[in-house]
Design an enzyme around this catalytic site. Structure first.
Site, short mmCIF file in Angstrom:
data_model
loop_
_atom_site.label_atom_id
_atom_site.label_comp_id
_atom_site.label_asym_id
_atom_site.label_seq_id
_atom_site.Cartn_x
_atom_site.Cartn_y
_atom_site.Cartn_z
CG ASP A 104 -1.81 1.19 1.33
OD1 ASP A 104 -1.72 2.08 0.46
OD2 ASP A 104 -2.61 1.25 2.28
CD1 TRP A 128 -9.10 8.55 -7.16
CD2 TRP A 128 -9.17 7.40 -5.25
NE1 TRP A 128 -10.34 8.73 -6.62
CE2 TRP A 128 -10.41 8.03 -5.44
CE3 TRP A 128 -8.97 6.62 -4.11
CZ2 TRP A 128 -11.46 7.92 -4.52
CZ3 TRP A 128 -10.02 6.50 -3.20
CH2 TRP A 128 -11.23 7.14 -3.41
CE1 TYR A 160 -6.84 10.24 -11.63
CE2 TYR A 160 -7.10 11.67 -13.54
CZ TYR A 160 -6.59 10.53 -12.97
OH TYR A 160 -5.83 9.67 -13.71
#
Length: 288
Positions: free
Chosen positions: A33, A58, A124
């Site tokens: 992670d 992401w 984003y």
């Protein structure tokens, strides 16, 4: 060269793992992670890579508007943690970014060059641009911006624009697709090969890498259905009509001349790459 692939289960990570074969150490999110700084340092020191390739991200563009901190943790702080390891161990870092670092200049209508000032229009995009800046802290870095990625997915019909269009084309008689966002769809197979070629040059820096040509999402969908032989009525709509929560660039075609000059390669047209992808995709032939 021993390469640690971060995000090895994603579309690009899967392709890189296949391409590099014995040279790669694939690390999935379950195994590493990147939002966990101690875990990054511990795991990569165990792996002892010669290069780190960050294909993790992401990618929930609209969801990032609601959860910017979660997007920032993966897209910005994650690269920061990788950069800290690479800086300490003097290991090159390859970081994959996006055309969505552009978008504020709505009047821009020529392919973006690496030296053009970025201006993201979404949470984003801001998170991805922040990740670029952290990656640049490593002297030996490759930052690769790309656009409209599609590749192998674990579940047919999901995971990228091509799969979604194929699934919807079998389910519906009519579809509405945005026709005022200009881009270049890019095959992860071609991008993975380009990354491999670029890393071998040792010419560090920021690069734009996509397949050749340009279209809109409506044009992309039209070509998908034409090549797949799927009869569906497509209606072009505007970005405003679509009404997505996050703003998208109206023009995000990237100028890849720096990559071409450095490697001596030009990626094939997006239509050719799409044809190869569809030839291996069950949904394009009526499968499931």
């Amino acid at each position: 060269m021993r390469a640690a692939i971060i995000g090895a289960r994603g579309q690009l990570g899967t392709e890189l793992t296949t391409l590099l074969g014995d040279e790669v150490v694939p690390l999935t999110r379950d195994e590493l992670d990147i939002t966990d700084q101690p875990a990054v340092l511990r795991t990569l020191r165990e792996v002892q890579p010669d290069v780190v390739i960050n294909a993790a991200a992401w990618n929930g563009v609209d969801l990032a508007e609601e959860q910017p901190s979660a997007a920032f943790a993966v897209n910005a702080l994650g690269p920061r943690h990788l950069a800290m390891f690479c800086g300490l161990e003097e290991v090159p870092l390859v970081h994959v970014s996006t055309d969505y670092v552009f978008g504020l200049d709505s009047g821009h209508a020529v392919p973006w060059r690496e030296e053009d000032p970025p201006g993201p229009a979404s949470a984003y995009g801001v998170s991805k641009l922040s990740g670029e800046y952290f990656a640049r802290s490593v002297p030996q870095h490759f930052i690769i911006r790309t656009c409209g990625l599609y590749g192998r997915t674990p579940k047919p019909g999901y995971g990228n624009f091509v799969q979604t269009m194929l699934r919807l084309g079998h389910e519906r008689d009519e579809l509405c697709v945005v026709d005022d966002q200009h881009c270049t769809p890019t095959s992860v197979r071609d991008l993975a090969s380009a990354i491999h070629s670029l890393v071998k040059t040792g010419s560090f820096g920021l690069y734009h890498v996509t397949n050749s040509g340009r279209t809109t999402w409506y044009g992309f969908a039209s070509e998908i259905f034409r090549q797949a032989g799927i009869d569906v009525h497509l209606r072009p709509i505007t970005t405003t009509e679509y009404g997505a929560p996050a703003a998208r660039p109206a023009f995000s075609v990237l100028d890849c001349s720096k990559f071409e000059a450095t490697t001596g390669q030009t990626l094939r047209s997006w239509q050719e790459a799409l044809a190869d992808y569809l030839a291996e995709t069950p949904l394009a032939h009526g499968g499931s």
